[in-house]
Design an enzyme around this catalytic site. Sequence first.
Site, PDB file in Angstrom:
ATOM      1  N   SER A  13     -31.855  -2.120 -12.504  1.00  0.00           N
ATOM      2  CA  SER A  13     -31.418  -0.784 -12.107  1.00  0.00           C
ATOM      3  C   SER A  13     -32.310  -0.257 -10.995  1.00  0.00           C
ATOM      4  CB  SER A  13     -31.475   0.176 -13.300  1.00  0.00           C
ATOM      5  OG  SER A  13     -31.131   1.487 -12.905  1.00  0.00           O
ATOM      6  N   ASP A  74     -24.656  -0.343 -18.008  1.00  0.00           N
ATOM      7  CA  ASP A  74     -23.590   0.281 -17.239  1.00  0.00           C
ATOM      8  C   ASP A  74     -23.118   1.458 -18.065  1.00  0.00           C
ATOM      9  OD1 ASP A  74     -22.162   0.137 -14.709  1.00  0.00           O
ATOM     10  OD2 ASP A  74     -20.377   0.003 -15.960  1.00  0.00           O
ATOM     11  N   PHE A 155     -30.410  13.705 -15.813  1.00  0.00           N
ATOM     12  CA  PHE A 155     -29.939  13.259 -14.506  1.00  0.00           C
ATOM     13  C   PHE A 155     -28.431  13.082 -14.586  1.00  0.00           C
ATOM     14  CE2 PHE A 155     -31.359   9.603 -16.953  1.00  0.00           C
ATOM     15  CZ  PHE A 155     -30.332   8.679 -16.818  1.00  0.00           C
ATOM     16  N   TYR A 157     -24.699  13.643 -14.795  1.00  0.00           N
ATOM     17  CA  TYR A 157     -23.799  14.695 -15.261  1.00  0.00           C
ATOM     18  C   TYR A 157     -24.369  15.516 -16.420  1.00  0.00           C
ATOM     19  CZ  TYR A 157     -20.248  12.073 -12.610  1.00  0.00           C
ATOM     20  OH  TYR A 157     -19.539  11.435 -11.622  1.00  0.00           O
TER      21      TYR A 157
END
Length: 198
Positions: A13, A74, A155, A157
Amino acid sequence: MAISDGETWVLASHNAGKIKELRDILAPRGIALKSAVELDLPEPEETEPTFEGNAALKARAACEATGLTCLADDSGLSVDALDGAPGIYSARWAGEPRDFGRAMQRVHDELGEAADRTARFVSVIALARPDGSISRYRGEVAGTIIWPPRGKGGFGYDPVFCPAGERRTFGEMAPEEKRQLSHRARALAAMIAAEFGS
């Protein structure tokens, strides 16, 4: 296959918030986590149609590049009235450079006057090992979309998502509070139970 404490894993990531969250969760297990940023790994194109597929794609690419056990997540926000959107495209809704203020505004605009504000955060953790094996673990947390955004924490939404049973958004919670409820924490709990046996 159970693993031993004291290993070094790679987190596939480039998201600083995700890296910090996963490091905080895995550190007590003795896992030293290196990020794709530290190792200068490219971000593979996410071409799969599901969270499971994209998590596995990212974990496998990082494992092949480093020869180490690699962890990929994910995750995204699925809004029921938007037929599950933004879903696997959650980060892409923020554009380049990523602006989640814009992404939250788009969710709000597309919902319009819809009475159904239910949504869920989904996280799938894929763990790819050098022997070629791969495991997947899914976590979800249900809630509602609120407007306007509230809170500066978290972070993505988080400021528009109020988890079920709570009055505060993820953005209004301290990191340790969010970790007790988050979709990623639930996926990781499933992974830890399977991989560490507790």
